[in-house]
Design a protein around this motif. Structure first.
Motif: not given
Length: 379
Positions: A24, A143, A165-166, A214, A218, A221-222
């Protein structure tokens, strides 16, 4: 050869690299990360190299289970076909045939603040002080902050799902979150099946505001994990972008301990990096104090160097018209070469990676490639 009983694979090493130099942090156009190889492949050796060439692949294949950690990615653009008709296709095939995995830390290494960044050798060679990042990528989302509202009794379950989920990682800390209490108010309408309350009746529920960071990669999926774990039919949440310029910056700007002639600065770089093919644009006798440094190709940062008050920009790969424009605007240039400015950062990368691996129990040796990948020489 280490014992085969020890579990140490490509996935473990790429996860370590991601924690140290997150994808990232890379530029949006960049392609860092694993590019060739099976994540489940056992790793017996890690080979650090600036570039992935045929000679580097041959060197890696000398030891079974070698992971190449390169600065420059092997693959920048999607391949229409995996054949030897292109240089990248030929190299990827050779790596796969030789059982060699290839990963890259590129612009995410350029912005690193752990001493392994690619502008650090210039800073060190010149002894710059009061050093700060030269430019910030303020338009790039690195992020996000995810904010949701959860019944108090479900907060732990929802947080568990999102972190699994991250979400919620910050440096060497996991499951990071912030909670604040409040009251959620709503009225279920016809057709709703509320977890709390009755259709047509105003409800007031004790809730918490739950906030987590986050990574950009990700986020999907989060959010899916949040929806799955949340007890409400309609999940209220906000995604707030966080900008790259708030954390990391490309290049460095600092000052010399005392003013020096431009020619003297160039001579110091020729010896200290070393950079045998230094080019200088500007009056050799000009006194310079404030120096902008960009490992690799930094021609796009001429404007940033001028804005930062630099007397000279030290980088590589400078073109004819870039040099003319910079001189017209009062900025001197030292082109020490793309290869020379970045290869000087590889020893620090190897040492840093070796230390991180030791702390995490990864025992494969981390070694420097012995291949010189400099493409230019003299006749």
């Amino acid at each position: 050869m280490r014992s085969a009983a020890r579990s140490e694979d490509v996935a473990a090493w790429t996860a370590l690299l991601e924690r140290a130099w997150p994808v990232t942090d890379a530029a949006g156009w960049d392609r860092p990360g694993l590019q060739v190889g099976d994540p489940a492949m056992p790793v017996e050796r890690v080979l650090v190299a600036l570039d992935v060439t045929g000679a580097v692949i041959d060197e890696a294949a000398e030891v079974s289970g070698t992971l190449v950690v390169a600065h420059h990615p092997l693959l920048f653009r999607p391949l229409e076909r995996l054949t030897p008709s292109s240089a990248s296709g030929r190299l990827a095939l050779a790596a796969a045939r030789g059982g060699v995995a290839v990963t890259a830390v590129h612009t995410n290494l350029d912005v690193a603040e752990d001493g392994a960044g690619t502008s650090e050798p210039i800073v060190t060679a010149l002894g710059l002080v009061d050093v700060v990042p030269l430019a910030h990528d303020t338009d790039r989302e690195v992020d996000a902050k995810l904010v949701t509202f959860v019944p108090s009794e479900a907060a732990a379950v929802v947080l568990d799902a999102m972190t699994a989920a991250g979400a919620g990682t910050s440096g060497t800390y996991a499951r990071c979150a912030f909670e604040s209490p409040g009251t959620g108010r709503f009225r279920p309408l016809a057709g709703a099946t509320p977890h709390v309350g009755e259709v047509g009746v105003d409800a007031a529920v004790a809730e918490v505001r739950l906030e987590v960071l986050v990574p950009r990669a990700r986020l999907t999926p989060v959010v899916a994990a949040l929806r799955e774990a949340h007890p409400y039919e309609e999940v209220a949440f906000d995604v707030l972008p966080r900008l790259g310029g708030l954390r990391r910056g490309i290049g460095r700007i600092g000052r010399l301990a005392r003013a020096e002639p431009l020619a003297q600065v160039a001579r110091r770089l020729r010896t200290a990096l070393p950079a045998p093919h230094v080019r200088v644009a500007g009056d050799p006798d000009r006194e310079v104090t404030r120096v902008a440094a960009v490992g690799g190709a930094g021609g796009s940062l001429v404007g940033a160097a001028l804005s930062a008050g630099a007397d000279v920009l030290v980088t590589g790969d400078l073109g004819h018209h870039v040099a003319l424009d910079a001189l017209e605007l009062g900025l001197a240039l030292i082109d020490a070469g793309h290869h020379a400015t970045e290869v000087a950062a590889m020893p620090a990368l190897r040492v840093r990676l070796e230390g991180l691996a030791a702390r995490e129990g990864l025992a494969a040796p981390v070694v420097a490639s012995r291949i010189d990948t400099a493409p230019w020489g003299t006749a």
